[in-house]
Design a protein around this motif. Structure first.
Motif, short mmCIF file in Angstrom:
data_model
loop_
_atom_site.label_atom_id
_atom_site.label_comp_id
_atom_site.label_asym_id
_atom_site.label_seq_id
_atom_site.Cartn_x
_atom_site.Cartn_y
_atom_site.Cartn_z
N UNK A 175 0.84 -1.20 0.00
CA UNK A 175 0.00 0.00 0.00
C UNK A 175 0.87 1.25 0.00
N UNK A 176 1.95 1.24 0.79
CA UNK A 176 2.88 2.36 0.80
C UNK A 176 3.55 2.59 -0.54
N UNK A 177 3.91 1.48 -1.22
CA UNK A 177 4.49 1.61 -2.56
C UNK A 177 3.50 2.27 -3.53
N UNK A 178 2.22 1.89 -3.41
CA UNK A 178 1.20 2.46 -4.30
C UNK A 178 1.03 3.95 -4.02
N UNK A 179 1.05 4.34 -2.76
CA UNK A 179 0.95 5.77 -2.41
C UNK A 179 2.10 6.55 -3.03
N UNK A 234 0.99 8.86 -6.17
CA UNK A 234 0.71 10.21 -5.64
C UNK A 234 1.93 10.87 -5.02
N UNK A 235 3.09 10.23 -5.05
CA UNK A 235 4.31 10.80 -4.48
C UNK A 235 4.16 11.11 -2.99
N UNK A 236 3.44 10.23 -2.29
CA UNK A 236 3.27 10.37 -0.84
C UNK A 236 4.24 9.41 -0.16
N UNK A 237 5.13 9.93 0.69
CA UNK A 237 6.14 9.09 1.34
C UNK A 237 5.92 8.95 2.84
N UNK A 238 5.08 9.80 3.42
CA UNK A 238 4.86 9.76 4.86
C UNK A 238 3.37 9.59 5.16
N UNK A 239 3.04 8.60 5.99
CA UNK A 239 1.63 8.40 6.32
C UNK A 239 1.48 7.68 7.66
N UNK A 258 3.17 3.61 11.22
CA UNK A 258 3.66 4.98 11.03
C UNK A 258 4.88 4.95 10.13
N UNK A 259 4.87 5.80 9.10
CA UNK A 259 6.02 5.90 8.21
C UNK A 259 6.37 7.37 8.01
N UNK A 260 7.56 7.77 8.50
CA UNK A 260 8.06 9.12 8.27
C UNK A 260 7.65 10.15 9.30
N UNK A 261 6.75 9.80 10.22
CA UNK A 261 6.31 10.75 11.25
C UNK A 261 7.06 10.49 12.56
N UNK A 262 7.35 11.57 13.27
CA UNK A 262 8.05 11.44 14.54
C UNK A 262 7.06 11.15 15.67
#
Length: 574
Positions: free
Chosen positions: A204-208, A212-217, A232-236
């Protein structure tokens, strides 16, 4: 009468006007961009008439003009819209406009003194306004005629250029939707190939990222009684703690939310945590999770289409996530049968339960799978323009494999049904994607119809499905057969459509072959004739009652319906 010398000069000037018009016309015909055409018109006329200020406007709505090009005015005016109450149909001083016309005030403020209409086939496309001429010279009839002639030539070029621009925009949008549909199919294949939650989230992250060039979710999922942060990916941790008090609000949405500069507590917290949009992940209207995403690479804002695609893709992902979680739970308890029963409930939940399509129409559907899950599918989809789509399909095979393919067919149809108005092209596209993404033994019989409740017209396409039966109030029977080959078998198949009018008292019965092929102990099939005879005897029943009576009659005929094929019915009545 002209003196001979003046007459000769007059004719020479008119001849020169014609030559100039011909030359400008040639230049305009070579241009396909309407802004370039307008630029050429302004350059040609302003030099000839010795004018320093001009404004070219095109109609952008019933009471609005859009400023396309200006000369000698503030550049920031370009692109703005101006309201109007009426427009002149010929050359007119601005002072002659009605004092209550809001256009007049705008033109006077910008020192535009005269107007020429841009007319094509009797319709006004826009207006050209000029400021004061150098030396204060007034317009002569020959000059007015020249400008009007040039604008008549330009009107055709501008109209054609606008059509080209619209087609390009439509093609760009269609290309994007096709890409999104392909992404959904690819993602569906990946998600359906695994029950590993970590792999599903990674895909799902690869598809984002890819679409849509979304790397953090952030991904919140529903547990037994509450929502918890699952991934969590990319968020502190600081960002997560900012959102912690607002989890109930974040996960309580029914529609995607674009974070804007609104001054409320939730929006302030979302901006502080660098959240750009919230996407609810739903199954049959129930929120099972929420996706929180940061701005995409390059900080390009998300559009409404982006949010709709994220919602569709998230819906596909949450189904796989739910399936994976259920499967994991069942493995832990070593109760595979229980997991399959839950999977059946999920599949049944994907089938529509909202049969309210208007006071003059009744519709009801039912699916009985021979195993815990099956490959039959029906749907009732309310389209954005007020029409209603009715769908029934039968995937080859039975069980989990057929149900997964059915889920892909449903996701593809719902992603495309509001985009492609031509049912033949819609079915052709679904066929192409299925063919490219499934093996040779996987195919689908598919029937789709779109009903206009107002005009009572029903347009349908039958891709190799059992022809639905249309019963008149008097019991006359016709079949809906127009269409083509079953989908998923081969590429390049053309599909035909037919439009019929539904009259008061009509019933349309759509069914899968599990009805007609149900066998008794002597291996005699129930058959289409028995089905038709049963319906004729029970035409007075409502769709829901008739559906129940058909299933009961098939059950009475068959030795064991659960050991045979899936059974699905969808009945429409007016």
């Amino acid at each position: 009468m002209f003196p001979e010398k003046s007459k000769r000069r007059y004719l020479e000037e008119r001849e020169q006007d014609l030559n100039d018009l011909f030359e400008v016309s040639s230049r305009l015909s070579s241009l396909t961009n309407y802004e370039s055409i307008i630029e050429q018109v302004l350059l040609s006329l302003m030099g000839r008439l010795m004018i320093q200020k001009s404004a070219f406007m095109l109609i952008a709505g019933e009471v609005e003009l859009q400023l396309i090009k200006t000369k000698g005015l503030d550049d920031s005016l370009e692109g703005m819209t101006v309201k109007y109450s009426d427009l002149p149909e010929s050359f007119s001083p601005v002072s002659d406009l009605n004092d209550f016309n809001p256009l007049k005030e705008f033109l006077i403020e910008n020192n535009i003194e005269v107007l020429f209409p841009l007319i094509r086939k009797g319709s006004i496309l826009g207006i050209l306004g000029f400021g004061k001429r150098l030396l204060g010279k007034k317009y002569e009839n020959e000059e007015i005629n020249y400008v009007s002639s040039l604008l008549s030539l330009a009107a055709s070029s501008i109209e054609n250029a606008l059509i080209v621009a619209d087609v390009k925009r439509a093609n760009k949008g269609l290309d994007r939707k096709n890409q999104e549909l392909q992404t959904l199919f690819e993602l569906g294949k990946e998600l359906n190939s695994t029950l590993d939650l970590d792999v599903i989230v990674k895909q799902f992250g690869y598809a984002l990222m890819g679409q849509l060039m979304v790397t953090k979710f952030l991904l919140y999922l529903k547990t037994d009684s509450s929502f918890e942060l699952f991934h969590s990916k990319g968020f502190t941790q600081e960002h997560i703690e900012i959102l912690s008090p607002y989890v109930d609000q974040i996960t309580g949405l029914s529609e995607p939310l674009l974070v804007r500069n609104k001054k409320n507590e939730l929006q302030n917290a979302l901006r502080q945590a660098n959240i750009a949009a919230l996407i609810p992940l739903t199954i049959q209207g129930e929120n099972r999770g929420t996706l929180c995403i940061e701005e995409r690479k390059g900080n390009e804002p998300f559009s409404t289409d982006d949010l709709q695609f994220l919602h569709t893709m998230g819906g596909q992902a949450i189904i796989s996530i739910e399936n994976a979680r259920l499967f994991k739970e069942s493995l832990e308890r070593q109760r595979l049968q229980e997991e399959l029963n839950i999977a059946r409930e999920i599949q049944q939940g994907l089938l529509t339960s909202d049969f309210n399509i208007g006071s003059e129409w009744k519709v009801h559907g039912k699916n009985v799978a021979s195993l815990e899950v099956g490959g039959d599918y029906f749907d009732v989809i309310k389209l954005e323009d007020g029409r209603v789509a009715l769908v029934i399909a039968d995937v080859s095979g039975k069980g989990a494999g057929a149900s997964l393919l059915m889920s892909n067919v449903q996701a593809s149809l719902r992603a495309l049904i509001n985009i492609e108005s031509d049912l033949g092209l819609l079915v052709r596209r679904i066929n192409e994607i299925l063919y490219e993404n499934t093996t040779a033994d996987k195919f689908v019989t598919f029937f789709v119809a779109v009903l206009d409740p107002i005009s009572r017209k029903l347009t349908y396409c039958n891709a190799g499905h059992n022809p639905p039966l249309r019963f008149s109030e008097t019991g006359e029977v016709t079949t809906l057969e127009e269409g083509g080959l079953i989908i998923g078998m081969m590429p390049g198949v053309e599909y035909e459509t037919e439009t019929i009018e539904i009259v008061k008292g009509d019933k349309i019965v759509m069914y899968t072959d599990g009805i007609t092929e149900a066998e008794d102990k002597e291996e005699v099939e129930y058959g289409e004739k028995r089905l038709i005879d049963h319906i004729k005897r029970n035409l007075q029943l409502s769709p829901e009652e008739l559906l129940g009576s058909i299933v009961d009659d098939v059950n009475n005929h068959a030795v064991d319906l659960s050991s045979q094929d899936d059974v699905t019915l969808l009945i429409l009545e007016t």
